[in-house]
Structure formats: structure tokens, C-alpha cells
Scaffold this active site. Structure first.
Site, PDB file in Angstrom:
ATOM      1  N   ASP A  21       1.274  -1.076  -0.102  1.00 42.74           N
ATOM      2  CA  ASP A  21      -0.433   0.374   0.263  1.00 42.74           C
ATOM      3  C   ASP A  21       0.568   1.228  -0.266  1.00 42.74           C
ATOM      4  O   ASP A  21       2.073   0.753   0.279  1.00 42.74           O
ATOM      5  CB  ASP A  21      -0.584   0.015   1.493  1.00 42.74           C
ATOM      6  CG  ASP A  21      -2.277   0.527   0.854  1.00 42.74           C
ATOM      7  OD1 ASP A  21      -2.122   1.633   0.271  1.00 42.74           O
ATOM      8  OD2 ASP A  21      -3.139  -0.072   1.380  1.00 42.74           O
TER       9      ASP A  21
ATOM     10  N   HIS B 222      -2.762   3.078  -4.605  1.00 33.39           N
ATOM     11  CA  HIS B 222      -2.072   2.992  -3.495  1.00 33.39           C
ATOM     12  C   HIS B 222      -0.787   2.719  -4.086  1.00 33.39           C
ATOM     13  O   HIS B 222      -0.786   1.657  -2.980  1.00 33.39           O
ATOM     14  CB  HIS B 222      -3.126   1.769  -2.836  1.00 33.39           C
ATOM     15  CG  HIS B 222      -4.583   2.795  -2.171  1.00 33.39           C
ATOM     16  ND1 HIS B 222      -4.055   3.554  -1.165  1.00 33.39           N
ATOM     17  CD2 HIS B 222      -5.607   2.260  -1.968  1.00 33.39           C
ATOM     18  CE1 HIS B 222      -5.427   3.572  -0.772  1.00 33.39           C
ATOM     19  NE2 HIS B 222      -6.304   2.630  -1.626  1.00 33.39           N
TER      20      HIS B 222
ATOM     21  N   ASP C 101      -8.084  -0.670  -6.166  1.00 30.95           N
ATOM     22  CA  ASP C 101      -9.288   0.702  -5.639  1.00 30.95           C
ATOM     23  C   ASP C 101      -8.938   1.566  -5.564  1.00 30.95           C
ATOM     24  O   ASP C 101      -7.540   2.598  -5.081  1.00 30.95           O
ATOM     25  CB  ASP C 101     -10.363  -0.154  -3.813  1.00 30.95           C
ATOM     26  CG  ASP C 101      -8.692   0.189  -3.795  1.00 30.95           C
ATOM     27  OD1 ASP C 101      -7.873  -0.590  -3.825  1.00 30.95           O
ATOM     28  OD2 ASP C 101      -8.479   0.645  -2.191  1.00 30.95           O
ATOM     29  N   GLU C 102     -10.062   3.083  -5.769  1.00 28.39           N
ATOM     30  CA  GLU C 102      -9.752   4.294  -5.270  1.00 28.39           C
ATOM     31  C   GLU C 102      -8.511   4.758  -5.921  1.00 28.39           C
ATOM     32  O   GLU C 102      -7.281   5.175  -4.823  1.00 28.39           O
ATOM     33  CB  GLU C 102      -8.720   4.018  -3.706  1.00 28.39           C
ATOM     34  CG  GLU C 102     -10.419   4.259  -2.908  1.00 28.39           C
ATOM     35  CD  GLU C 102     -10.220   3.939  -1.317  1.00 28.39           C
ATOM     36  OE1 GLU C 102     -11.033   4.255  -0.319  1.00 28.39           O
ATOM     37  OE2 GLU C 102      -8.778   3.490  -0.946  1.00 28.39           O
TER      38      GLU C 102
ATOM     39  N   GLU D 128      -4.206   1.211   9.194  1.00 26.18           N
ATOM     40  CA  GLU D 128      -4.600   2.610   9.868  1.00 26.18           C
ATOM     41  C   GLU D 128      -4.053   2.816  11.835  1.00 26.18           C
ATOM     42  O   GLU D 128      -3.288   3.588  11.503  1.00 26.18           O
ATOM     43  CB  GLU D 128      -5.453   3.954   9.823  1.00 26.18           C
ATOM     44  CG  GLU D 128      -4.850   3.839   7.476  1.00 26.18           C
ATOM     45  CD  GLU D 128      -6.475   2.932   6.897  1.00 26.18           C
ATOM     46  OE1 GLU D 128      -6.560   1.640   7.432  1.00 26.18           O
ATOM     47  OE2 GLU D 128      -6.411   3.184   5.917  1.00 26.18           O
TER      48      GLU D 128
HETATM   49  C1  TNX Z   1     -10.478   1.789   2.002  1.00 30.93           C
HETATM   50  S1  TNX Z   1     -11.506  -1.405   1.023  1.00 30.93           S
HETATM   51  C2  TNX Z   1      -9.359   1.009   1.584  1.00 30.93           C
HETATM   52  C3  TNX Z   1      -7.918   1.064   2.622  1.00 30.93           C
HETATM   53  C4  TNX Z   1      -8.879   1.422   3.665  1.00 30.93           C
HETATM   54  C5  TNX Z   1      -9.865   1.233   3.926  1.00 30.93           C
HETATM   55  C6  TNX Z   1     -10.908   1.868   5.427  1.00 30.93           C
HETATM   56  C7  TNX Z   1     -10.531  -0.552   0.556  1.00 30.93           C
HETATM   57  C8  TNX Z   1     -10.336  -1.655  -1.071  1.00 30.93           C
HETATM   58  N1  TNX Z   1      -9.815   0.640  -0.009  1.00 30.93           N
HETATM   59  O1  TNX Z   1      -7.182   1.364   1.780  1.00 30.93           O
HETATM   60  O2  TNX Z   1      -7.561   1.408   4.758  1.00 30.93           O
HETATM   61  O3  TNX Z   1     -10.856   1.924   3.435  1.00 30.93           O
HETATM   62  O4  TNX Z   1     -11.524   1.288   6.183  1.00 30.93           O
END
Ligand code: TNX
Length: 833
Positions: A265, A338, A400-401, A544
Site C-alpha cells: 500500500d 495505493h 480500488d481508489e 491505519e
Molecule cells: C478503504 S477497502 C480502503 C482502504 C482503507 C479502508 C479503511 C479498500 C479497497 N480501500 O485503503 O484502509 O478504506 O477503512
């Protein structure tokens, strides 16, 4: 003092009557069977002890037997055994402390005495590993030494066989466990025998006993879902090899079979890749870490170099350890988002020249992997080694994200879009994932990714892990892709698990045990033929705010037990109250093992209720599952074991700060529940909502807006109503025409969690509840002046009905966390003054 809970309560009842001057009235204390005791508070976390026995804190309790040392203890023990036996006869399955609940359980008369030197008869060869692990567990935590043998004639043995292996009529991983007074027999197919042994372990009395007598039972059992997963993030905080193994032990206890190991990450890369040495030389380390919560302002950091990684030998060791426990390890290599740590070691994989640094704080970062050829070469190198290490079918590739800012600005990305005929950056992400899928497939593995991999089109063989609710899972199943359900609403174990002020710091959110338990993995929206794509469920532990392994245990347990029952037990067999009844006894195993599990189910459970008709204010009901405990409370500065006991509901009619806790005699058995109540014209008044809050955040509906209690920070969900697709529109009936000159609306701002301040707030009044006149509307410029509680000065106004419209922020703007998604609106209270 006599410990009989009934006499204890009776005594207290007479004592109660001496207090008649308290301004508030009182409630009955509910108790459930068999709860562990509490000790003192340490680091905000309660320590448990076995009732009447102090266990050594070390996990390995080598003591041969637990002796009860006084005649009183012995008397108590016989009373307990008698009680236990009589209850068992009526409610056999409930009180067998089994978690997850097996498919078929028949309790029979009698017990099997487990004694030193008894033979465990198992076939020779690899299979004996199940028996070896069982013997080691019993030796470590019960001090009983059992012998592994291949043959034994006569009674008094534990017999293990694998002769159902070829039985096609039995479901996968099926087992049978038969305990009679003279022998124990376990047989099964697949991982069944191992699971049967886990069940057997749970049948050994874990609490106060001087003899280990196993109840006679006949059990047949098998899992409901094939994917029963637990995830652990080792990037945000690193956990040593031994700790990872201990985590795997917990999974094994609960018949979970997938360990999702989140290895990379923004904050650190944790797996050795021989062809890319800078990943462990550089990317595994960060130069400091955020202190406290992300939303604190100003943020504070330490300057300690932090990090660590697992060598490939260690990875192999952990995989083998898990394999022995019938657990598949699914590694996650996060991409394309990430990935700051990756970029810190290989800046040439970014869209900008850098330099990059592994993140010291949490959240989502704009610097992500750029879809360059050298990035794909890098990923080829990484996945070649990763796929060779991990024997399972799936490799998790994150997905993700991933903010698209850098891609939008990159000439290369725009060129690829044009060349590949991609409509936007989501399609570019999808193109990226398809290339990764090919790389992984070339190594004979399949990819699984977070539900964002659906955006812009799913790669052909991809499985989806649905985390932002069930929607992603539903969409993927409809497209005939395999799915694991892992929604934040039920399976994010980094969220708070109680409303206690003494809860250690967490990311936010509120996920009590009951909510985990209540999840049904098969959404009604899916047709039966689509439901077959749901492989199972998984809970995630993002770290975290979890800096050490004691806290991992605290956050994961006992919620992991609830997850296990969702994953394993038949839907119709699930019942929360019965689960808790089994769990409270089962938790004695964790006392024996020294596990730092959360005692939240024994805390005070507050319920704030509307007032009795015609009365002002609100009512407060307090309960505890701590058996034999009574609740004491105070509305003054002094609160202790002499504070008055609570017998009934409290009528709260003026602003108070209340303290309450569960006590047994002089001993406090729960954290102190502290709550302030504010009283304004709106408090306790009937509320009508134009649309209900989002089902995920409908915490008590409209009444929560006027219950006199403001939500706390970091927000833990319980007090907040969440809206996303609709505005909040509430009509409060003040009961009679009243004058007021301001309305205060408490809203949350936590942009990292996609929760934004409203666009506007409007106040309207009416005397008939039908025709409303607007008296004041404020916009976002005004709202932004407030950190939380937004003041709407209406000037002197009259009306019986007050309507408050709070407008959601709409689509999250570019450059902000969650951009492009609907913003959440969180409101917890409306005060009319
Ligand atoms: C979302 S769940 C994230 C993580 C974070 C988490 C904290 C996901 C695929 N991504 O990077 O740690 O929320 O709750």
C-alpha cells in the site's frame, strides 16, 4: 460474601429503596448466561479473567490442571455444573459453546473424560497433521498430553478417519463428530476432519473445571460458503511473522479458510521480490507516521523510521503454516492506486518525475502507477515471483481508489486512450486491469479485485470483492463473475464496535457485533442462478489505527466469530441472541489463550427512547449482559460503587451529564458510560421524515435527530443519519404553537470518508403541518463557517411545526476524495431554541 447472583440482586433491591430523592427513575437489569468477568482498565481496553481464577497472561498455560482452591469455590462449581446440566437438557444446542453453529447437533446424556495419555488414533502420513495440531493445542492450552498412534484396540480413544473422502453424497468439507462416554470418533472429507477437530476443541470445557469432561454429542456439519475470508493489512502497520501466524490460528479456530494478506500500500511494501530489490530496501520503509486521527487539526507526526517486510522464506513458512490449517493465503499487490511506496523505489513508474516518498499519513493519494510499458514489465517481474510463491488460485490485484488526476494530465495516458479507443480514464483503468489479468493468467492464476474493477468493464476472468456495499457484488454476479461479499457496512473490523468513550481510537464508523452477525450474503436482488456466483464473505482489518497485535486481537475478536457464523452456518439456524449465549461461554477459550478480545457485548447498552405521552424530554434505558451485575448511575460529579442502582427507565427532563456502569459488589465490570443530554424545544418531539435515511445509516430514524444527544468524534455511526441520494427533510411537531429564534443543525464533515457539509439549510414553519412558510435559508458559504454545529438564526418566529431541509452536497467535485460519487450527508441532531 456469597456470590450467588440471585441473592446478590435481591440484597441490592432492598438497598435501592433507601434512595428516593433522585430526580430520575430507574430500570431492570437484563443478564444473559455465563459472562466472563472484567478486570481493571488498561489502555482503554478491559482485561478479562476467568471467574474466580487468575490465569497467567502468557498464552501457553502449561499448568496441568486448574484447581479450585477454597470450599466456597467448590460449592460454586457444583452449583454451576448443576445449573449447566439442567439448562443443557432443555436447550442443548444453545449452550454448547460452538461457534460457528454446526448444521446438525444432537446432545446426548453423559460425558467423555479427556485425560492425560489418551490415544489419538489417526492414519499415518500427511493426514496425521490434523491430529498433530489438535494434540498440540490441547497440550498448550489445557495442559493435557495426548498420544498420536496408528492403532489402538479398546475404549478411551479419539479416533480419526478419512473414509468419507470418496462419498459423493456428502457436501464439500463435510464431517461427523460422535462423542460417546467411551470414545470419540471423527470422520470427514476434504478439510472436514480438521473442522471436526476444531469443533471438538470447542467442546472441551474452557472455564472453571477440575476435570475435562466432553459432553456426548452427535454432530454432522459442513460449510455454507466456500470463501470464508479474513483480511489483514500489514502495510499501514507491520506485523511480525509470529503475529501473522497467531492471526491464522484465529481463522482456523473459526473454520475460516482464506487469509487475504494485504501486502502493499502507500505506506509500505512488505514482500521480498528478488528481481526488484529496491522494494524491500526502500519501499518497505517510511520516515514517520501520523499520530492520532487523520481529521485532527493540526496533524501531528512522529519522525521514526517505520517498516519491515517478509522474506520469501518467511512467506513460504506462513503459506505452509496456513496450509496445515486448511487456509489458502491470497496475496494482495495493490495497483494502480495505493502505490506510493512502489513509486518511492521506482519513480520511473509514475506519470510525473517525482520524487516520491512512502506515505506517512492515511487516505488516498494522487500519485499512482502510470500505464507505461515499463510499469507492465515491473508487474510481470513482481507477479512472476508472487505467483510462484502462492499456491492458491487467486491473486488479489487491488484496483480500488485510484484517482485519475495524473492520468488526465499525462500525454502518454491520453495517447493510450486514443490508440485503444477508450472513452475516459475509467476505461483506461479497466484497460490497465485487463493487461494485469493477462500477466497473472500467464502465471496460471486468476485475478480478484476490489469492486472498482467493474468501472469501465470487467476483465474476462476476474472475480470481484464487493466492499462499497453489495451493489458491486450484485452487478458482477449478474455478469457471471465470481464474487466475495465484503461490505464496509458489515465487515469493516477497523470500525468502532461499541459506543463507549473508552473505545481505543479507530478510523470511524460503527460496527457492533450484531451488525456483523446480521448480514445475509445472498442479496434478494439476485436470482437463484445468479446467487451461485457468490463464493462467500470476508471481513477486512485495515490497520491505519492498529499499531500493535494486541489491538489487532481487540478489533478482530469476537467479530470474527460472528463473521464465521455468517460464512459457515445455515441461514435458518442463525439467531443473534442464541449466538451470544453460545459465545459468552465460548469466549472462555480466549481467556485461557490470553486473547485480548473486545468485551463490548458486556458493556452497558443504552437505548434512548421517546418520552411517555404528554411528558417532556426523553427516556433512557440501560442494559448489560454481564450476568449478576447491576447498573449504577449518577447525574452529579461523583460516580462510584455507592451511586444509586438503576431499576427502571430514566426520564430525562433537563440537561444532564450522566455516568453509569455495571457493578458486582464493589467491582466495576464495564467501562463508564458517560452521556450528556441537551434539552431544547425539539428534544423528544415527534419527527416525520420525507424520506428515510440510507438503510446503511438509519440509526434510529427521525427520533435520533431530537434525542438530545450529539454524535461524537471520531464519528462511530450510531448517532448519525446518513443521506446520499435524497436531502434530509424533517418536520418536527412541537406540540403547540411555540416561539423560537434559532435552529441548530449538527452535521459532520469528514471528506476522507466522503461525508460533506450540506449545500444549504432551510427552515420553514407551519401551524397546520400542511402549508409551510420559509423563514430562513442559508447556503454553503455560510455553512462553511461552522466546523460542525450550523446555526440558522431565524429571528423570532412562531409555529407548531418546524420543517428543516438539509440539502446534500451532490456529486463530489474533482480533486476531492470520492470525486464523481454522491457526497454523504450526516446529520445527528436538530435543536430548536
Ligand atoms: C478503504 S477497502 C480502503 C482502504 C482503507 C479502508 C479503511 C479498500 C479497497 N480501500 O485503503 O484502509 O478504506 O477503512
Amino acid at each position: 460474601m456469597d456470590y450467588n447472583p440471585d441473592t446478590f440482586l435481591a440484597d441490592e433491591k432492598s438497598a435501592r429503596n433507601t434512595r428516593t430523592d433522585c430526580p430520575l427513575t430507574i430500570s431492570k437489569v437484563r443478564g444473559l448466561p455465563e459472562s466472563p468477568e472484567y478486570g481493571d482498565v488498561a489502555d482503554g481496553i478491559f482485561q478479562t479473567r476467568l471467574p474466580w481464577l487468575t490465569m497467567p497472561a502468557t498464552p501457553k498455560n502449561k499448568k496441568k490442571k486448574l484447581y479450585l482452591h477454597t470450599p466456597m469455590h467448590k460449592l460454586l462449581l457444583s452449583v454451576l455444573i448443576l445449573l449447566g446440566v439442567s439448562v443443557n437438557a432443555q436447550q442443548a444446542d444453545t449452550l454448547l459453546p460452538l461457534v460457528p453453529q454446526p448444521v446438525n447437533v444432537k446432545r446426548m446424556a453423559g460425558t467423555f473424560p479427556l485425560r492425560d495419555n489418551m490415544p489419538v488414533v489417526a492414519p499415518p502420513g500427511v493426514k496425521s497433521s490434523d491430529a498433530v495440531l489438535f494434540i498440540a493445542f490441547v497440550e498448550s492450552f489445557y495442559g493435557i498430553h495426548l498420544k498420536l498412534v496408528n492403532k489402538h484396540n479398546g475404549a478411551g480413544a479419539i479416533r480419526i478417519s478419512y473414509d468419507l473422502e470418496e462419498d459423493k453424497t456428502k457436501p464439500a468439507d463435510y464431517y461427523e463428530l460422535k462423542v460417546s462416554a467411551t470414545e470419540i470418533k471423527i470422520t470427514g472429507k476434504g478439510s472436514g476432519v480438521f473442522y471436526g477437530l476444531q469443533t471438538l476443541i470447542q467442546l472441551i470445557p474452557a472455564g472453571i473445571v477440575n476435570e475435562y469432561n466432553i459432553p456426548c454429542v452427535s454432530i454432522s456439519d459442513y460449510p455454507r460458503f466456500a470463501w470464508r475470508g479474513m483480511h489483514l493489512d500489514v502495510s499501514r502497520h507491520f506485523f511480525k511473522k509470529e503475529e501473522v501466524k497467531k492471526y491464522i490460528d484465529f481463522l482456523a479456530m473459526y473454520k475460516l479458510n482464506v487469509f487475504h494478506w494485504h501486502l502493499t500500500d502507500d505506506q509500505g511494501w512488505r514482500i521480498e521480490i528478488k528481481s526488484r530489490p529496491k522494494l524491500t530496501e526502500k519501499a518497505a520503509w517510511r520516515s514517520g507516521t501520523l499520530i492520532g486521527h487523520y481529521t485532527a487539526s493540526p496533524q501531528k507526526y512522529d519522525t521514526t523510521r517505520y517498516g519491515g517486510f517478509y522474506t520469501q522464506d518467511e512467506v513460504r513458512e506462513i503459506i505452509a503454516y496456513a496450509q496445515q490449517r486448511h487456509i489458502t493465503v491470497v496475496p494482495e499487490i495493490e495497483l494502480p492506486g495505493h502505490s506510493l511506496a512502489t513509486l518511492s523505489a521506482y519513480p520511473e513508474l509514475g506519470c510525473t518525475p517525482g520524487p516520491f516518498e512512502a506515505a506517512k499519513t492515511w487516505g488516498v493519494f494522487n500519485d499512482v502507477l502510470c500505464p507505461k510499458e515499463e510499469t507492465f514489465k515491473f508487474l510481470e517481474d513482481v507477479f512472476k515471483e508472487v505467483c510462484a510463491l502462492f499456491p492458491g488460485q487467486y491473486i488479489h490485484i487491488g484496483g480500488d481508489e485510484c484517482p485519475k488526476d495524473r492520468w488526465k494530465e499525462s500525454a502518454l495516458c491520453q495517447e493510450i486512450k486514443k490508440r485503444e479507443n477508450l472513452k475516459d480514464e475509467h476505461e483506461l483503468q479497466s484497460w490497465f486491469i485487463r493487461r494485469v489479468e493477462k500477466i497473472v493468467a500467464a502465471n496460471n492464476k486468476q485475478i480478484i479485485g476490489w469492486d472498482e474493477i467493474l468501472e469501465g468493464g470487467l476483465a474476462p476472468g476476474a472475480a470481484v470483492m464487493s466492499w462499497r456495499g453489495d451493489e458491486g457484488g450484485i452487478a458482477a454476479a449478474r455478469e457471471k463473475h465470481n464474487v466475495v461479499m465484503s461490505p464496509t457496512s458489515n465487515f469493516y473490523f477497523d470500525y468502532y464496535q461499541s459506543e463507549s468513550h473508552e473505545e481505543p481510537l479507530a478510523i470511524g464508523g460503527y460496527l457492533p457485533l450484531e451488525k456483523v452477525y446480521g448480514y445475509n450474503p445472498l442479496p434478494a436482488a439476485l436470482k437463484p442462478e445468479e446467487q451461485q456466483y457468490i463464493m462467500g464473505v470476508q471481513a477486512n482489518l485495515w490497520t491505519e489505527y492498529i499499531g500493535d497485535f494486541r489491538k489487532v486481537e481487540y478489533m478482530a475478536l469476537p467479530r470474527m466469530a460472528a463473521l464465521a457464523e455468517v460464512a459457515w452456518s445455515q441461514q435458518q439456524a442463525r439467531n443473534y441472541e442464541r449466538f451470544v449465549a453460545r459465545l459468552t461461554t465460548h469466549l472462555l477459550i480466549h481467556d485461557r489463550m490470553g486473547t485480548n478480545y473486545s468485551k463490548a457485548i458486556f458493556y452497558i447498552e443504552p437505548q434512548i427512547l421517546p418520552p411517555q405521552p404528554g411528558k417532556p424530554g426523553v427516556r433512557l434505558l440501560l442494559n448489560t449482559r454481564s450476568k449478576g451485575a447491576i447498573i449504577r448511575y449518577s447525574v452529579t460529579d461523583v460516580f462510584n460503587e455507592n451511586s444509586p442502582p438503576l431499576e427502571d427507565t430514566l426520564n430525562i427532563m433537563r440537561p444532564v451529564s450522566l455516568s453509569a456502569a455495571a457493578y458486582e459488589g464493589q467491582m466495576r465490570r464495564s467501562p463508564i458510560y458517560r452521556q450528556s443530554f441537551q434539552m431544547t424545544y425539539s428534544t423528544g418531539k415527534p419527527v416525520t421524515l420525507a424520506t428515510p435515511p440510507d438503510a446503511k445509516y438509519n440509526n434510529g430514524g427521525g427520533f435520533t435527530l431530537v434525542n438530545g444527544v450529539v454524535g461524537r468524534l471520531p464519528w462511530n455511526g450510531a448517532e448519525w443519519l446518513g443521506y446520499k441520494d435524497n436531502n434530509l427533510e424533517a418536520v418536527i411537531d412541537l406540540g403547540k404553537t411555540s416561539s423560537f429564534n434559532r435552529v441548530r443543525v449538527d452535521v459532520l464533515k469528514d471528506e476522507g470518508s466522503w461525508i460533506y457539509q450540506p449545500k444549504s439549510i432551510e427552515v420553514l414553519t407551519s401551524n397546520d403541518g400542511i402549508t409551510f412558510t420559509s423563514v430562513k435559508k442559508i447556503g454553503s458559504e455560510e455553512i462553511q463557517k461552522y466546523v460542525r454545529m450550523v446555526m440558522v438564526n431565524t429571528g423570532m418566529n412562531f409555529g407548531r411545526y418546524v420543517k428543516v431541509i438539509v440539502e446534500t452536497a451532490g456529486t463530489i467535485p474533482a480533486g476531492k476524495p470520492g470525486e464523481g460519487n454522491p457526497a454523504w450527508l450526516f446529520v445527528d441532531e436538530i435543536f430548536i431554541e
